[in-house]
Design a protein around this motif. Structure first.
Motif, PDB file in Angstrom:
ATOM      1  N   PRO A 105      38.531  38.730  28.036  1.00  0.00           N
ATOM      2  CA  PRO A 105      39.055  39.774  28.590  1.00  0.00           C
ATOM      3  C   PRO A 105      37.448  40.042  28.624  1.00  0.00           C
ATOM      4  O   PRO A 105      36.653  40.450  27.851  1.00  0.00           O
ATOM      5  N   ALA A 106      37.022  40.932  29.781  1.00  0.00           N
ATOM      6  CA  ALA A 106      36.081  41.241  30.311  1.00  0.00           C
ATOM      7  C   ALA A 106      36.074  42.939  30.553  1.00  0.00           C
ATOM      8  O   ALA A 106      37.068  43.372  31.079  1.00  0.00           O
ATOM      9  N   ARG A 107      35.025  44.088  30.620  1.00  0.00           N
ATOM     10  CA  ARG A 107      35.095  45.570  31.718  1.00  0.00           C
ATOM     11  C   ARG A 107      36.618  45.554  30.407  1.00  0.00           C
ATOM     12  O   ARG A 107      37.311  46.235  31.792  1.00  0.00           O
ATOM     13  N   ALA A 108      37.093  45.945  29.886  1.00  0.00           N
ATOM     14  CA  ALA A 108      38.517  46.124  29.263  1.00  0.00           C
ATOM     15  C   ALA A 108      38.960  47.744  28.926  1.00  0.00           C
ATOM     16  O   ALA A 108      37.194  48.024  28.115  1.00  0.00           O
ATOM     17  N   ASN A 109      39.623  48.227  29.506  1.00  0.00           N
ATOM     18  CA  ASN A 109      39.612  49.980  29.913  1.00  0.00           C
ATOM     19  C   ASN A 109      41.320  50.298  29.190  1.00  0.00           C
ATOM     20  O   ASN A 109      41.677  48.771  29.320  1.00  0.00           O
ATOM     21  N   ALA A 110      41.341  51.325  28.916  1.00  0.00           N
ATOM     22  CA  ALA A 110      42.837  51.598  28.466  1.00  0.00           C
ATOM     23  C   ALA A 110      43.748  51.007  29.700  1.00  0.00           C
ATOM     24  O   ALA A 110      44.891  50.941  29.728  1.00  0.00           O
ATOM     25  N   ALA A 111      43.618  51.470  31.299  1.00  0.00           N
ATOM     26  CA  ALA A 111      44.195  50.231  32.012  1.00  0.00           C
ATOM     27  C   ALA A 111      44.725  49.314  32.133  1.00  0.00           C
ATOM     28  O   ALA A 111      45.322  48.818  32.310  1.00  0.00           O
ATOM     29  N   GLY A 112      43.271  48.461  31.699  1.00  0.00           N
ATOM     30  CA  GLY A 112      43.405  46.556  31.783  1.00  0.00           C
ATOM     31  C   GLY A 112      42.379  46.204  30.816  1.00  0.00           C
ATOM     32  O   GLY A 112      41.505  46.673  31.063  1.00  0.00           O
ATOM     33  N   PHE A 113      41.957  44.651  32.137  1.00  0.00           N
ATOM     34  CA  PHE A 113      40.933  44.266  32.012  1.00  0.00           C
ATOM     35  C   PHE A 113      40.767  43.099  33.019  1.00  0.00           C
ATOM     36  O   PHE A 113      41.450  42.960  33.864  1.00  0.00           O
ATOM     37  N   LEU A 114      39.670  42.761  32.845  1.00  0.00           N
ATOM     38  CA  LEU A 114      38.951  41.350  33.942  1.00  0.00           C
ATOM     39  C   LEU A 114      38.576  40.761  32.883  1.00  0.00           C
ATOM     40  O   LEU A 114      39.164  39.940  32.007  1.00  0.00           O
ATOM     41  N   ASP A 115      39.843  39.013  33.592  1.00  0.00           N
ATOM     42  CA  ASP A 115      39.334  38.140  33.248  1.00  0.00           C
ATOM     43  C   ASP A 115      37.701  37.571  33.317  1.00  0.00           C
ATOM     44  O   ASP A 115      37.362  36.387  34.468  1.00  0.00           O
ATOM     45  N   GLY A 116      36.996  37.274  31.995  1.00  0.00           N
ATOM     46  CA  GLY A 116      35.625  37.299  32.768  1.00  0.00           C
ATOM     47  C   GLY A 116      35.377  35.719  32.602  1.00  0.00           C
ATOM     48  O   GLY A 116      33.692  36.163  32.348  1.00  0.00           O
ATOM     49  N   ALA A 117      35.732  34.715  32.293  1.00  0.00           N
ATOM     50  CA  ALA A 117      35.579  33.328  31.999  1.00  0.00           C
ATOM     51  C   ALA A 117      34.894  33.336  33.490  1.00  0.00           C
ATOM     52  O   ALA A 117      34.652  33.102  34.353  1.00  0.00           O
ATOM     53  N   GLU A 118      33.981  32.201  32.899  1.00  0.00           N
ATOM     54  CA  GLU A 118      32.664  31.806  34.309  1.00  0.00           C
ATOM     55  C   GLU A 118      33.351  31.359  35.274  1.00  0.00           C
ATOM     56  O   GLU A 118      32.974  31.309  36.705  1.00  0.00           O
ATOM     57  N   HIS A 119      34.868  30.413  35.684  1.00  0.00           N
ATOM     58  CA  HIS A 119      34.959  29.710  37.147  1.00  0.00           C
ATOM     59  C   HIS A 119      35.601  30.925  38.014  1.00  0.00           C
ATOM     60  O   HIS A 119      35.377  31.026  38.675  1.00  0.00           O
ATOM     61  N   ARG A 120      35.307  31.511  37.077  1.00  0.00           N
ATOM     62  CA  ARG A 120      36.425  32.812  37.724  1.00  0.00           C
ATOM     63  C   ARG A 120      35.259  34.692  38.127  1.00  0.00           C
ATOM     64  O   ARG A 120      35.625  35.193  39.180  1.00  0.00           O
ATOM     65  N   ARG A 121      33.999  33.854  37.836  1.00  0.00           N
ATOM     66  CA  ARG A 121      33.385  35.063  38.099  1.00  0.00           C
ATOM     67  C   ARG A 121      32.824  35.144  39.363  1.00  0.00           C
ATOM     68  O   ARG A 121      32.933  36.653  40.032  1.00  0.00           O
ATOM     69  N   ALA A 122      32.644  34.218  40.683  1.00  0.00           N
ATOM     70  CA  ALA A 122      32.364  35.125  41.524  1.00  0.00           C
ATOM     71  C   ALA A 122      33.243  34.805  42.593  1.00  0.00           C
ATOM     72  O   ALA A 122      33.950  35.142  43.671  1.00  0.00           O
ATOM     73  N   LEU A 123      34.953  34.915  42.303  1.00  0.00           N
ATOM     74  CA  LEU A 123      35.937  35.375  42.770  1.00  0.00           C
ATOM     75  C   LEU A 123      36.908  36.858  42.615  1.00  0.00           C
ATOM     76  O   LEU A 123      35.841  37.823  42.079  1.00  0.00           O
ATOM     77  N   HIS A 124      37.066  37.059  43.715  1.00  0.00           N
ATOM     78  CA  HIS A 124      37.528  38.906  44.334  1.00  0.00           C
ATOM     79  C   HIS A 124      38.414  38.993  42.639  1.00  0.00           C
ATOM     80  O   HIS A 124      38.912  38.766  42.214  1.00  0.00           O
ATOM     81  N   THR A 125      37.475  40.121  42.304  1.00  0.00           N
ATOM     82  CA  THR A 125      38.408  41.106  41.425  1.00  0.00           C
ATOM     83  C   THR A 125      39.708  41.509  41.452  1.00  0.00           C
ATOM     84  O   THR A 125      40.581  41.874  40.718  1.00  0.00           O
ATOM     85  N   ILE A 126      40.453  41.608  43.177  1.00  0.00           N
ATOM     86  CA  ILE A 126      41.235  42.219  42.909  1.00  0.00           C
ATOM     87  C   ILE A 126      42.528  40.844  42.256  1.00  0.00           C
ATOM     88  O   ILE A 126      43.903  40.848  42.209  1.00  0.00           O
TER      89      ILE A 126
END
Length: 370
Positions: A105-126
């Motif tokens: 988890p990265a950029r976690a807030n009350a609504a949710g979070f991103l998967d901050g795994a290295e291989h996913r960082r260049a992929l679209h946040t949607i």
């Protein structure tokens, strides 16, 4: 043990199951049980465009010849070494066809979070964002199946309609939708139909197979529905936009040749005829505009810049609420949820989708979780 389905990236009919020992978590990681997920023709499109659109990159198998097919659904945290995600948290998002997924988890807030795994960082946040169900105003526990099945598809539908409107309908008077019985197509038709009576509203024409004709007409969101062998009945004198949900090279050529310069825009969205998508020469010497691929995240990014993320979500939520009314109608629902459990169920639905044998009103929600 971790169970996942692997697909041959160059032969979508070739699949196998990988069952490996579950690894220990590192600091900052969370293990999610994949509770259940939707499997639709949209996922076949992910596979067909897996290399071109990087869908295989989200959940690498460790073998460049195979891939894990992404699906939308719900998961529950079963183990956490991250301070912002608690065991028991229930989230909606993007998963592999598997029984578990480890995220960072990265950029976690009350609504949710991103998967901050290295291989996913260049992929679209949607595709990398996980929504906490407890904080999602549109979440209803009793509607998880409908959300898994339709929310990602309807987001695409909403953005297609917005894209057409954003371009003033490309100067057309009608819009033609292939695979009109498919969920993304009829979601798009629903959004287009909401503009009836407004200036610049387009006539919505659905194209489908004879087997799906009655169902597609019963939806009421198309102004006209024709079978593929009735293309001669199309109004070729009215400028048209073609939205291709089928991926059929032969049908695309028929449409282009029928309308020629009266075809104002041609775009591909899905691929129910996935085996034709890569046909060599399929678009060679086509009359009219060059077919383009519609990429929903690009339109979403444009609107987020203009409206803000909250503004886009507000508009999408309002459209979703309206769409859910006919989808879940007590008298004539557009969707019938079909549940399945285990490897055999997943394989059976996957092969039905590859072969185009699923009933248009059926929506398959599956699980590998024990």
């Amino acid at each position: 043990m971790t169970l996942r389905m692997l697909i041959d990236r160059h032969d979508l009919r070739s699949t196998r199951w990988d069952d490996t020992p579950a690894r220990a978590l590192a600091d900052g990681e969370v293990r999610f049980r994949v509770d259940h997920f939707a499997l639709t023709a949209n996922n076949i499109t992910y596979a067909a465009f897996g290399d071109a659109m990087h869908y295989w990159d989200f959940f690498p198998s460790g073998d460049p010849a195979t891939g894990c097919l992404p699906v939308w659904g719900f998961g529950t945290a079963t183990e956490s070494r991250h301070p912002d995600v608690a065991v028991g948290e229930h989230v909606y998002g993007y998963w592999p066809i598997a029984d578990e997924l480890i995220v960072q988890p990265a950029r976690a807030n009350a609504a949710g979070f991103l998967d901050g795994a290295e291989h996913r960082r260049a992929l679209h946040t949607i595709y990398n964002h996980y929504v906490r169900c407890a904080a999602d105003p549109g979440y209803r526990a009793e509607r998880e199946a409908e959300q898994a099945l339709l929310r990602p598809l309807f987001t695409t539908s909403f953005l297609i309609d917005d894209f057409v409107a954003d371009n003033a309908g490309f100067g057309a008077q009608q819009v033609l939708l292939s695979s009109a019985s498919s969920k993304t197509a009829y979601g798009t038709a629903f959004c287009l139909a909401q503009r009836r009576g407004q200036s610049g509203a387009l006539r919505v024409v659905g194209l489908t197979s004879p087997a799906n004709l009655a169902f597609t007409r019963s939806l009421g969101c198309y102004d006209e529905v024709l079978t593929y062998d009735e293309l001669a009945k199309l109004d070729r004198g009215s400028p048209a936009v073609y939205i291709d949900f089928s991926g059929s090279a032969g049908l695309r050529r028929q449409i282009h040749e029928a309308f020629d310069t009266a075809l104002m825009h041609s775009c591909s969205v899905g691929g129910t005829h996935w085996d034709e998508l890569g046909a060599k020469g399929a678009n060679r010497d086509l009359p009219g505009p060059r077919p383009t691929l519609f990429f929903a995240p690009a339109q979403a990014s444009k609107r987020i810049e203009q409206w803000g993320a909250a503004g886009l979500q507000q508009r999408l939520a309002a459209a979703w609420v309206a769409f859910m009314q006919p989808v879940t109608s007590a008298q004539t629902p557009w969707l019938k949820v079909v549940s399945g459990q285990g490897r055999q169920a997943v394989e059976a639905v996957y092969r039905e989708l590859l072969d185009g044998r699923t009933a248009p009103q059926d929506g398959h929600v599956l699980s590998l979780a024990a």
